[in-house]
Design a protein around this motif. Structure first.
Motif, PDB file in Angstrom:
ATOM      1  N   GLY A 298       0.779  -1.221   0.000  1.00 16.42           N
ATOM      2  CA  GLY A 298       0.000   0.000   0.000  1.00 16.42           C
ATOM      3  C   GLY A 298       0.813   1.275   0.000  1.00 16.42           C
ATOM      4  N   LYS A 299       2.147   1.219   0.023  1.00 15.35           N
ATOM      5  CA  LYS A 299       2.994   2.408   0.074  1.00 15.35           C
ATOM      6  C   LYS A 299       3.804   2.520  -1.215  1.00 15.35           C
ATOM      7  N   ILE A 300       4.052   3.759  -1.648  1.00 11.55           N
ATOM      8  CA  ILE A 300       4.864   4.005  -2.849  1.00 11.55           C
ATOM      9  C   ILE A 300       6.319   3.693  -2.514  1.00 11.55           C
ATOM     10  N   CYS A 301       6.934   2.777  -3.257  1.00  6.85           N
ATOM     11  CA  CYS A 301       8.326   2.412  -3.013  1.00  6.85           C
ATOM     12  C   CYS A 301       9.231   2.719  -4.201  1.00  6.85           C
ATOM     13  N   ASP A 302       8.649   2.834  -5.406  1.00  7.02           N
ATOM     14  CA  ASP A 302       9.485   3.071  -6.584  1.00  7.02           C
ATOM     15  C   ASP A 302       8.569   3.510  -7.719  1.00  7.02           C
ATOM     16  N   PHE A 303       9.217   3.800  -8.896  1.00 10.47           N
ATOM     17  CA  PHE A 303       8.462   4.187 -10.084  1.00 10.47           C
ATOM     18  C   PHE A 303       8.987   3.366 -11.280  1.00 10.47           C
ATOM     19  N   ILE A 304       8.051   3.011 -12.163  1.00 16.44           N
ATOM     20  CA  ILE A 304       8.377   2.208 -13.347  1.00 16.44           C
ATOM     21  C   ILE A 304       8.260   3.115 -14.579  1.00 16.44           C
ATOM     22  N   LEU A 305       9.301   3.084 -15.447  1.00 15.12           N
ATOM     23  CA  LEU A 305       9.289   3.924 -16.640  1.00 15.12           C
ATOM     24  C   LEU A 305       8.162   3.498 -17.576  1.00 15.12           C
ATOM     25  N   GLY A 306       7.337   4.486 -17.925  1.00 17.49           N
ATOM     26  CA  GLY A 306       6.230   4.204 -18.838  1.00 17.49           C
ATOM     27  C   GLY A 306       6.532   4.670 -20.244  1.00 17.49           C
ATOM     28  N   GLU A 307       6.964   5.939 -20.371  1.00 21.36           N
ATOM     29  CA  GLU A 307       7.234   6.505 -21.683  1.00 21.36           C
ATOM     30  C   GLU A 307       8.437   7.432 -21.585  1.00 21.36           C
ATOM     31  N   ALA A 308       9.121   7.610 -22.713  1.00 21.43           N
ATOM     32  CA  ALA A 308      10.233   8.559 -22.825  1.00 21.43           C
ATOM     33  C   ALA A 308      10.311   9.037 -24.264  1.00 21.43           C
ATOM     34  N   ASN A 309      10.590  10.347 -24.501  1.00 18.40           N
ATOM     35  CA  ASN A 309      10.646  10.882 -25.859  1.00 18.40           C
ATOM     36  C   ASN A 309      12.048  10.718 -26.450  1.00 18.40           C
ATOM     37  N   HIS A 310      12.222  11.153 -27.688  1.00 23.52           N
ATOM     38  CA  HIS A 310      13.496  10.962 -28.397  1.00 23.52           C
ATOM     39  C   HIS A 310      14.615  11.788 -27.785  1.00 23.52           C
ATOM     40  N   GLN A 324      18.984   0.462 -18.789  1.00 22.90           N
ATOM     41  CA  GLN A 324      17.891  -0.254 -19.438  1.00 22.90           C
ATOM     42  C   GLN A 324      16.868  -0.798 -18.448  1.00 22.90           C
ATOM     43  N   SER A 325      17.137  -0.702 -17.144  1.00 22.97           N
ATOM     44  CA  SER A 325      16.158  -1.141 -16.142  1.00 22.97           C
ATOM     45  C   SER A 325      14.970  -0.185 -16.140  1.00 22.97           C
ATOM     46  N   PRO A 326      13.746  -0.700 -16.050  1.00 21.50           N
ATOM     47  CA  PRO A 326      12.584   0.204 -16.078  1.00 21.50           C
ATOM     48  C   PRO A 326      12.370   0.936 -14.741  1.00 21.50           C
ATOM     49  N   ARG A 327      13.019   0.515 -13.658  1.00 21.45           N
ATOM     50  CA  ARG A 327      12.776   1.117 -12.338  1.00 21.45           C
ATOM     51  C   ARG A 327      13.586   2.403 -12.182  1.00 21.45           C
ATOM     52  N   LEU A 328      12.939   3.430 -11.651  1.00 18.69           N
ATOM     53  CA  LEU A 328      13.604   4.712 -11.456  1.00 18.69           C
ATOM     54  C   LEU A 328      14.744   4.602 -10.451  1.00 18.69           C
ATOM     55  N   SER A 329      14.568   3.794  -9.392  1.00 17.70           N
ATOM     56  CA  SER A 329      15.602   3.685  -8.363  1.00 17.70           C
ATOM     57  C   SER A 329      16.904   3.152  -8.947  1.00 17.70           C
ATOM     58  N   GLU A 330      16.828   2.146  -9.844  1.00 18.03           N
ATOM     59  CA  GLU A 330      18.034   1.582 -10.429  1.00 18.03           C
ATOM     60  C   GLU A 330      18.672   2.556 -11.414  1.00 18.03           C
TER      61      GLU A 330
END
Length: 961
Positions: A298-310, A324-330
């Motif tokens: 139930g708590k925010i622990c990380d963020f996952i990359l959804g989109e990125a522009n050129h 290349q990891s989708p997680r913001l923390s890494e």
């Protein structure tokens, strides 16, 4: 998607509404059931309390009438006057009697204490008592209920003065039932309950209407020989929590369903908005990255990359495996910017955007400086990154250059740098001079001489030292500021010479020392003056008095010392608080200062004590002034709120002569004289006389104080203990109370009744309490086997100790590091001390009970108000005062009091301990009543605590019942 069908969009909110409505209906039914049970339990406790209060009230009044008949004079010349005086006193001391009458043997009224004559309006009621008197005279009271009107009832009780000789007549007491019960029952029950009180079929009192759907508590009540029936019911009022919850639940269910339906409809438009966003993102000159929130438990622990522009691929080396990891923390860890994760989580929760500049030291970023913006975007965040390397490098170079100069010149807080030529003309001054004097550097450089209030006294010497190449000592110049204030600037000059050794300039640092000098003056003032009144304090007065004494010895003159102690100050302090006491002291100080000369010395040397020296005046010359001073004090009125106080003063007078030894002896003599003035009636003065008998008595009392202090210093106190025996509790180890004895020089043990009152009067009880506590804990730590067998150890605390925060900290610290379970320590406080210091006592109790310690309320039962305070006091044991226990088997009133105290304390979840248990009969009676513990000579006498360990036998622990 499945929710695009309109039918399903409307069906889901409807199903949700039905489920939530059913849930709230079940909750409302459960709450209604619980509320009925709680109201019934509350009514049962209150009914029991009402019964106990009425029975104690009745027992007290019957005992008072029995005492009146026991002391009836047989040969008194005027029995009517005697009876009238005793009856009036009884009615005054024990409110509740409507009338007390004396009848002759023919039931004719001899005297009525209410109507002050032989006739009274209850003659008809007395005639109704004639039938019970046809039998042999009763040795107990005969009760009768008399109806004087539609809603007016009186309870009458009658008994012969001497059942074996009716010649003395009868005593009759009447009670106005409506007035008495309105005070007792109304005070305990209030408007929260409905009740009916019956005497047989007669309704004595009614409050509200009994609801047949709610529980009714039937409680028998005994009053003056009559059996009443109390029907009590809690008054719930018109508000039913279950129905309220149901109504709120239905409304919330409807709102939630409508909200869900609107959210589902909004989802149809989301796809189109996403397409527009993607087009704008690709056209942007900034790197835009959108992350979705990742949750755990139930708590925010990380963020996952959804989109990125050129543009993100141009700034970051995205082909590297570390990014290349989708997680913001890494990703942040690879970029060496892990702290940004916490910032992103904060932006998500608060909704407030974050912007910062970041220097990149990672090979994964092609730019050296980045501008990063983080904003909340739906269920995630959007991060915008811009390359600002070129602009940042340019700004940083300029900033470094400026910062270096600013730190050198302007970085000193409260200082400024200056330079002037040998003639004194200022060539340079740093801009920080504005912060100190309020002038711009340019203005001060040209007009500094007009700003000077006072220069240094040794100006010529400073110039000579600078010309000789020496650095002068720091000196101070007073300046007027731009606001007209005065500031002191301390200068530290350094001479500057050319290659030929000629003085060409003087440079240095100016420092604002205004606050430092003011602080020095303030410290000096505070060290010599009382902060409350502004008068000299004890330290300064001793010094001034020694100076006066030295002058008198040199010039063979004389002066007079007066020691002034204010009367009634404690009354103001206790009834109105310390703020009122402080204001009284300020006004008294002004009153005393108004009647003295410039050479006289007035000081506050204690809480409400002042010392006054009349310079160059003898005692005879001072006496008229003292009379005027006392008259002014008598005429002074102190008001605080709606309260008005008269005060007085006791003054000790001693003449200061050349043959006096020192200031200590002078103040001591004046203090003795002040003591005599108090004992002589207060509000007067007394001239010191070394042969005064009262002073000798005080000296003897002070010798006791000295003996107590020596006993504390030399450890001459001895710990005793007295067992506390279980009556109706299972014995769980030894249980005893710690007592203290003082050992004199001959080795004799002195009873506490000798030294405890003196210790209380002179403020030594907190030191004795500290000694007892410390030595008890040391004893228990040194005897671990005895500690294992110990169930509870009770330690007494005085009222003075309850308000001592420092001693509380010592207890907490000692118990925290002692190898003793806190639950084995019980502190005893008297009822009087607890009520007098209710706020301090509650704080003291709560702090130690949180650690696990227990508390007992000692000497309980001094007044019925005790029950009110008992409800608000978190104690574990109630010790019933021994004055009730000692004669309970021979006095029905004492027996009823002990019973009431035990039952009320038990209803509050507290255990009871009976004190002064002196015989086996008392033990059996207490056991039958259900009292939990007992303490007294019948159960065990006090013995030295050390003997408990030294002796092979344990403390006596008989169990009765």
């Amino acid at each position: 998607m499945w929710f695009k069908a309109p039918g399903k969009v409307n069906a889901l909110p409807l199903i949700l509404f039905l489920v939530l409505s059913l849930l709230f209906a079940l909750v409302s039914l459960y709450l209604e059931s619980q509320e009925r049970q709680r109201m019934a339990s509350k009514a049962r406790v209150v009914a029991h309390q009402v019964s106990n209060s009425i029975e104690v009230f009745s027992a007290d009044r019957l005992r008072a009438l029995e005492d009146l008949m026991i002391t009836w004079p047989e040969n008194y010349p005027n029995v009517t006057d005697w009876f009238n005086a005793r009856a009036q006193t009884t009615r005054h001391i024990l409110p509740g009697f409507d009338d007390i009458l004396w009848l002759n043997q023919h039931l004719s009224i001899q005297w009525s204490s209410k109507h002050q004559r032989s006739g009274a309006p209850i003659q008809k009621a007395l005639s109704e008592l004639a039938d019970p008197l046809s039998d042999p005279p009763a040795k107990t009271f005969i009760s009768h209920l008399h109806q004087a009107g539609p809603d007016s009832y009186f309870a009458l009780i009658l008994r012969p003065v001497n059942p074996y000789d009716l010649h003395y007549g009868y005593i009759v007491a009447s009670f106005d039932i409506k007035a008495t019960l309105a005070v007792m029952i109304g005070e305990l029950v209030g408007s929260d309950f409905n009740f009916q009180l019956y005497d047989g079929d007669q309704v004595l009192m009614v409050n509200g209407e009994l609801n047949s759907s709610e529980t009714v508590i039937n409680q028998p009540v005994a009053f003056a020989g009559r059996q009443w029936q109390l029907k009590l019911q809690s008054n719930r009022g018109s508000l039913h929590i279950g129905y309220v919850v149901l109504a709120i639940g239905l409304m919330m269910s409807l709102i939630i369903s409508i909200f869900v339906q609107r959210q589902l409809r909004s989802a149809f438009k989301l796809n189109q908005s996403q397409q527009r966003y993607k087009a704008a993102s690709e056209a942007s000159l900034d790197a835009i990255l959108v992350f979705n929130a990742e949750r755990k438990k139930g708590k925010i622990c990380d963020f996952i990359l959804g989109e990125a522009n050129h543009m993100a691929q141009r700034i970051f080396v995205t082909e590297d495996k570390q990014l290349q990891s989708p997680r913001l923390s890494e990703q942040l860890m690879a970029l060496r910017a892990s702290t940004l994760l916490r910032i992103c989580i904060r932006v998500y929760h608060s909704g407030r955007a974050h912007e910062q500049y970041l220097a990149s030291g990672s090979r994964l970023v092609r730019a050296q400086w980045l501008k990063i913006q983080v904003v909340k975007a739906g269920d995630g965040i959007a991060v915008t990154v811009r390359d600002i390397t070129a602009r940042r490098l340019s700004e940083q170079a300029l900033k470094d250059s400026e910062e270096k100069f600013r730190r050198l010149v302007e970085g000193l807080n409260g200082h400024f740098i200056y330079s002037h030529d040998p003639g004194g003309k200022v060539n340079f001054v740093s801009h920080s001079v504005r912060d100190i004097l309020g002038y711009s550097a340019e203005y001060f450089r040209h007009n500094y001489q007009h700003c000077v209030k006072r220069g240094p006294d040794n100006d010529a010497q400073i110039r000579q030292q600078l010309a000789a190449g020496k650095r002068p000592e720091p000196y101070v110049v007073d300046y007027f500021t731009a606001k007209g204030e005065v500031r002191q600037i301390e200068y530290r000059d350094s001479p500057v010479f050319d290659a030929q050794g000629k003085l060409i300039a003087v440079e240095g640092i100016g420092r604002d020392v205004t606050a430092d000098l003011a602080l020095q003056q303030q410290v000096y003032y505070q060290a010599n003056h009382d902060q409350l009144t502004g008068l000299y304090n004890r330290y300064a007065f001793d010094r001034k008095l020694n100076q006066v004494l030295e002058q008198i010895k040199q010039h063979k003159a004389s002066a007079t010392l007066c020691y002034i102690d204010m009367d009634q100050f404690k009354l103001v302090n206790d009834s109105c608080g310390h703020q009122a006491g402080d204001e009284l002291l300020r006004q008294v100080a002004s009153l005393l200062a108004g009647g003295i000369g410039e050479d006289d010395i007035l000081a506050r040397v204690g809480g409400d004590e002042f010392c006054l020296v009349f310079a160059s005046l003898s005692v005879e010359q001072v006496k008229p002034r003292l009379a005027e001073m006392l008259q002014a004090i008598r005429g002074f009125r102190f008001t605080w709120g709606d309260k008005l106080f008269h005060i007085g003063a006791s003054i000790g007078v001693v003449e200061i002569r050349a043959d006096m030894a020192n200031s200590v002896e002078l103040i001591k003599a004046a203090d003795h004289a002040c003591y005599s003035a108090k004992n002589s009636g207060r509000n007067r003065y007394h001239v010191f006389d070394a042969s005064d008998q009262q002073l000798n008595y005080q000296k003897n009392e002070l010798e006791w104080v000295n003996a107590i202090q020596k006993a504390l210093q030399h450890n001459s106190f001895v710990l005793f203990c007295q067992p506390i025996t279980p009556f109706n509790q299972v014995a769980q180890g030894r249980h005893y109370e710690i007592l203290v004895r003082m050992q004199n020089a001959r080795g004799e043990m002195l009873n506490p009744g000798i030294f405890i009152p003196i210790a209380e009067r002179y403020g030594l009880m907190n030191k004795i309490d500290e000694w007892v506590f410390t030595n008890t804990i040391d004893f228990l730590e040194q005897n671990p086997q005895h500690l294992d067998a110990l169930g509870k150890c009770a330690i007494n605390l005085s009222g003075m100790t309850l308000g001592n925060e420092e001693f509380l900290d010592k207890i907490v610290s000692r118990l925290r590091y002692a190898n003793i379970p806190p639950e084995k320590i019980c502190f005893e406080i008297t009822e009087t001390a607890a009520v007098t210091n209710l706020g301090s006592a509650s704080r003291f109790i709560d702090t130690l009970r949180d650690m696990g310690c227990r508390f007992a309320l000692d000497d309980f039962g001094a007044g019925m108000s005790s029950f009110t305070y008992l409800k608000n006091m978190a104690v574990d044991y109630v010790k019933i005062d021994g004055s009730f226990v000692r004669n309970m088997c021979r006095d029905r009133s004492d027996y009823a009091t002990v019973k009431a105290i035990h039952e009320i304390a038990s209803s509050m979840g507290k255990l009871t301990i009976a004190e002064f248990v002196s015989d086996q009969e008392c033990c059996q009676a207490l056991t039958a009543l259900g009292v939990d513990y007992g303490q007294g000579f019948a159960l065990g006498k006090p013995v030295p605590l050390a003997s408990v360990v030294e002796s092979a036998r344990s403390l006596p622990s008989p169990v009765y019942g």
